[in-house]
Design an enzyme around this catalytic site. Sequence first.
Site, PDB file in Angstrom:
ATOM      1  N   THR A 188      -0.256  -6.725   0.880  1.00 53.45           N
ATOM      2  CA  THR A 188      -1.901  -6.730   1.074  1.00 53.45           C
ATOM      3  C   THR A 188      -2.403  -6.781  -0.581  1.00 53.45           C
ATOM      4  OG1 THR A 188      -1.456  -4.254   0.971  1.00 53.45           O
ATOM      5  CG2 THR A 188      -1.931  -5.494   3.223  1.00 53.45           C
ATOM      6  N   LYS A 216       6.514  -3.636   0.743  1.00 49.98           N
ATOM      7  CA  LYS A 216       5.026  -3.876   0.255  1.00 49.98           C
ATOM      8  C   LYS A 216       4.519  -2.495  -0.108  1.00 49.98           C
ATOM      9  CE  LYS A 216       1.707  -3.757   2.221  1.00 49.98           C
ATOM     10  NZ  LYS A 216       0.690  -2.612   2.103  1.00 49.98           N
ATOM     11  N   THR A 262       7.843   4.235   2.388  1.00 57.40           N
ATOM     12  CA  THR A 262       6.976   3.619   1.628  1.00 57.40           C
ATOM     13  C   THR A 262       6.038   2.934   2.669  1.00 57.40           C
ATOM     14  OG1 THR A 262       6.246   1.991   0.034  1.00 57.40           O
ATOM     15  CG2 THR A 262       7.796   1.280   1.518  1.00 57.40           C
ATOM     16  N   GLU A 314      -1.421  -0.874  -7.864  1.00 56.09           N
ATOM     17  CA  GLU A 314      -2.883  -1.026  -7.962  1.00 56.09           C
ATOM     18  C   GLU A 314      -3.314  -0.962  -9.474  1.00 56.09           C
ATOM     19  OE1 GLU A 314      -4.223  -0.978  -3.350  1.00 56.09           O
ATOM     20  OE2 GLU A 314      -4.663   0.661  -4.752  1.00 56.09           O
ATOM     21  N   ASN A 353      -9.805  -0.578  -5.388  1.00 55.38           N
ATOM     22  CA  ASN A 353      -9.865   0.380  -4.369  1.00 55.38           C
ATOM     23  C   ASN A 353     -11.603   0.521  -3.888  1.00 55.38           C
ATOM     24  OD1 ASN A 353      -7.490   1.718  -3.160  1.00 55.38           O
ATOM     25  ND2 ASN A 353      -7.303   1.654  -5.379  1.00 55.38           N
ATOM     26  N   THR A 387     -14.371  -5.316   0.671  1.00 55.70           N
ATOM     27  CA  THR A 387     -15.176  -6.251   0.669  1.00 55.70           C
ATOM     28  C   THR A 387     -14.568  -7.613   0.255  1.00 55.70           C
ATOM     29  OG1 THR A 387     -15.662  -5.771  -1.793  1.00 55.70           O
ATOM     30  CG2 THR A 387     -17.226  -4.749  -0.048  1.00 55.70           C
TER      31      THR A 387
END
Length: 405
Positions: A152, A178, A189, A276, A400, A405
Amino acid sequence: MTGPELADAPLPVGGIRLATVAAGVRYPGRPDLVLLEAAPGSRCAAVFTRNAFCAAPVHLARERLAAAAPRYLLINTGNANAGTGAAGLADARACTAAVAEAAGVRDAEVLPFSTGVIGEALPVAPITAAVPRLLEGLAADGWADAGRGIMTTDTRPKLCSAQLDIGGRTITVTGMAKGAGMLRPDMATMLAFLATDAAVAQPLLDELLREAVERSFHRISVDGDTSTNDACVLLATGAAGNEELTANDSEAARLLAEAVGDVCVQLARGLVRDGEGASKFVTVSVEGGRDGAECLAVAFTIAHSPLVKTALFASDPNWGRLLAAIGRAGIADLDVEAVSVRLNDVLIAEGGCRAASYSEEAGAAAMAATDIRIAVDLGRGEASETVWTSDFSYDYVRINAEYRT
């Protein structure tokens, strides 16, 4: 028998085939749907999220795994199918029914897994329409594509293999995972799938996975959040032809446990490195505890502290934030004068205050590294534990903030 050796590239596992397609679950042209096929007679162990709002595929996978060993795993990204109620369960059943009908197996032999945005209806039509392409594309060397297909917000796939010798047979363990955010698994995870061609009895397979998860995925955190969709699966096909492993006290079982654990640790560390917006890979080691639980309490308090994580991003040796985190970890009767703290090889605190040998220049040099070790000695026992985490950057907030969007 010889111990496991890790491989740089994912190795095929006898009895396992995979296929990956772009079904258009959320974004056109992006690989987002994976089918994993296990040979008849394969055994399966799995652990799932402890989040009370667990996703529809988690409910269904748990239910079906209790009734039958799976032949197929259907994995989609782009949509979590979580917070979707009875309609979400119906959608998960519809997708797996399409696989079962096309493959000629029972519905109960297909397990669903989803990851992505929470609270939106699963787009069933593009998933079911892609099933024929998935079945046609199944291949033993499909791991690399599948590793990309389950991503993702990940920036790169996480794959790992290990091989070992048991009774003159070469045994392979391969896994993919992932996850880059909403990552403090209380089980595994966000999604992880492992397979081995070893023949393993079900009780031992369950134990192998629990032990591997405990020392790998249970020791990582990017942001302290636990996903609604977490799942970790271990399949054993028996294609290697070894004598079935039944006892966890045998040398062969120990070697296989080591291999599964090594693969899980590599995958778990890979998730943190790809956290991230992460710019730092941080090892938090706590020793000198009375037991492992208090060591983990200190380690995770440090790993979850936004103040510590932002200081790490800034390469700011703000050691007071570390002391504050240790002090609020809930350790009863902690003697702060017995505690010492290091950044890499730099002693920054001891005796309840800044170390006499410490300098800001040395601390700044340690914090400037990409890989940082925060080592805490509680000075009260023999226990030790290690967790892995990352920093908080501007990009973490941006990713995040813009996730939907």
